[in-house]
Design an enzyme around this catalytic site. Structure first.
Site, mmCIF file in Angstrom:
data_model
loop_
_atom_site.group_PDB
_atom_site.id
_atom_site.type_symbol
_atom_site.label_atom_id
_atom_site.label_comp_id
_atom_site.label_asym_id
_atom_site.label_seq_id
_atom_site.Cartn_x
_atom_site.Cartn_y
_atom_site.Cartn_z
ATOM 1 N N TRP A 61 46.999 38.711 37.081
ATOM 2 C CA TRP A 61 46.931 38.816 38.548
ATOM 3 C C TRP A 61 47.965 37.844 39.128
ATOM 4 C CZ3 TRP A 61 43.395 35.624 42.017
ATOM 5 C CH2 TRP A 61 43.327 36.170 43.301
ATOM 6 N N ALA A 121 35.959 39.318 37.758
ATOM 7 C CA ALA A 121 35.933 39.740 39.161
ATOM 8 C C ALA A 121 35.468 41.185 39.323
ATOM 9 C CB ALA A 121 37.314 39.582 39.785
ATOM 10 N N LYS A 180 33.868 42.580 44.713
ATOM 11 C CA LYS A 180 33.972 44.005 44.382
ATOM 12 C C LYS A 180 32.611 44.604 44.027
ATOM 13 C CE LYS A 180 38.103 42.228 43.997
ATOM 14 N NZ LYS A 180 39.462 42.386 44.331
HETATM 15 C C1 LMR Z 1 43.811 42.644 43.945
HETATM 16 O O1 LMR Z 1 44.227 42.236 42.857
HETATM 17 O O2 LMR Z 1 44.343 43.576 44.561
HETATM 18 C C2 LMR Z 1 42.573 42.025 44.534
HETATM 19 O O3 LMR Z 1 42.065 41.043 43.680
HETATM 20 C C3 LMR Z 1 42.776 41.528 45.909
HETATM 21 C C4 LMR Z 1 43.618 40.307 45.969
HETATM 22 O O4 LMR Z 1 43.157 39.327 46.567
HETATM 23 O O5 LMR Z 1 44.744 40.305 45.454
#
Ligand code: LMR
Length: 394
Positions: A127, A210, A243
């Site tokens: 991420w 998450a 989520k």
């Molecule tokens: C995402 O990866 O799209 C979600 O976790 C929202 C975010 O805060 O980036």
């Protein structure tokens, strides 16, 4: 003073949200930010959450402060949902945080408190905000290979080869389930091998979970975290309710520090409380209270779990339909990975140019690394996306 501020790089996911909003085409398709959407494109409030909100309106008599770690009922309920009975309660220190991002941030702060020179291993890819927060905090990080771009599955051989370089005290960041951005996840046997390696290297696992309940089910998605907690002497866990309870804007998360030796819990808890106090004092309560009510009331809990299953199964259905449509159009199995991936995301494997073509020519928005939010699709848009994928030469 302000004149010395520097322009900060835009967050790629949030910038895409903005671009999508500004696109006037009514045929546009949003596969960007990780927010669940139903077949009509809405992000509904889950039934049990709405019911809990109504009950809370009547029952709540004060908005006074809770505790620095949040309401103990919340930490108890959510830590049980995530960890099951993999570790005794006495070994868990936990603090409520503003969302999963807050838990990740506080988790890194915990790492800094314990070892200011720590290095964090991150999956490549991960991420993007993991990297952004680490950079912001000045924490050194090293990527480990995770994804095989050819097969779109976990590149386990290279993952293990890279993590073999971990040093005692290094932190290894793992995704508990539903890997973001790839959708490719470790099997039970692979979790076992990672645990053995981390034990040997004396590295500390930090698990970001998450999307519990979005992959193979609430219990199955927690399997990796629980295996790690059963075996490793120390584990850091950042959990999000955004989520799986659909309460994105309420900012509800939990940071847990699990120690094999229960005599450490007091110090760990004190550190988590201290970090909350330094960064924002008391964590938000509204979402946490709703989650606690839902988890502790058998009827609300059953309804929530059933709706979560509907959400999970709808994403699995969309995955299968997209894979089938692409199989039909290309006469090949090469998109079968879409049905095998789990969670909200799949990395399609398109180049940045192809992603740009999809956006410009077809109004299809996905993150630049070709991460697609599967929940952004429906029966009507699946054939449109499949055609666009084929036309763009992906
Ligand atoms: C995402 O990866 O799209 C979600 O976790 C929202 C975010 O805060 O980036």
């Amino acid at each position: 003073m302000f004149e010395s501020l520097k322009e900060q790089p835009a967050d790629k996911i949030l910038a895409l949200m903005q671009l999508y909003r500004e696109d006037p085409r009514d045929t546009k398709i949003d596969l960007g930010v990780g927010v669940y959407k139903d077949a009509s494109g809405n992000t509904p409030i889950m039934r049990a959450i709405k019911a809990a909100e109504k009950m809370l309106w009547d029952a709540e008599t004060t908005k006074s402060y809770t505790g620095l770690a949040g309401d103990p009922g919340f930490t108890e309920a959510l830590s049980t949902l995530v960890l099951g009975d993999s570790v005794p309660r006495a070994n868990i220190a936990a603090a409520a945080t503003p969302g999963g991002t807050g838990a990740v941030r506080q988790g890194f702060d915990l790492v800094l408190q314990a070892n200011p020179r720590a290095r964090v291993w991150v999956s490549d890819p991960t991420w993007p905000n993991h990297l952004s927060i680490l950079k912001h905090m000045g924490i050194a990080f090293t990527p480990y290979r995770y994804f095989d771009a050819e097969t779109r599955s976990v590149d386990f051989t290279h993952m293990i080869a890279d993590l073999t370089q971990a040093m005692p005290g290094d932190v290894v960041l793992l995704h508990g389930c539903c890997h973001n951005p790839t959708g490719a996840n470790l099997t039970g046997a692979q979790w076992k091998a990672v645990i053995e390696l981390l034990l040997e290297k004396e590295a500390v696992p930090m698990i970001d979970i998450a999307y519990q309940g979005f992959g193979d089910g609430l219990e199955q998605d927690a399997m990796g975290v629980r295996m790690v907690c059963e075996k490793m002497p120390e584990v850091i866990i950042a959990a999000s309710c955004s989520k799986n309870f659909g309460i994105y804007r309420e900012r509800t998360g939990l940071l847990m520090a699990v120690a094999k030796d229960a005599s450490r819990t007091k110090l760990n808890q004190g550190t988590l409380n201290y970090l909350n106090r330094q960064n924002y004092s008391f964590p938000p309560d509204h979402g946490a209270r709703l989650v606690t009510m839902v988890l502790n009331d058998p009827d609300l809990r059953a309804d929530w779990a059933a709706e979560l299953e509907e959400v999970r199964n709808s994403m699995l259905g969309l995955r299968q339909q997209l894979a089938d449509e692409l199989k039909r159009l290309t006469n090949s199995d090469r998109f079968n990975f879409l049905a095998q991936h789990r969670g909200m995301f799949s990395r399609l494997g398109a180049t940045p140019e192809q992603v740009e073509t999809l956006r410009r020519d077809h109004g299809i928005y996905m993150v630049g690394d070709s991460r697609m939010n599967i929940a952004g699709l429906n029966k009507t848009t699946i054939p449109i996306l499949a055609n666009a994928i084929v036309k763009s030469g992906i």
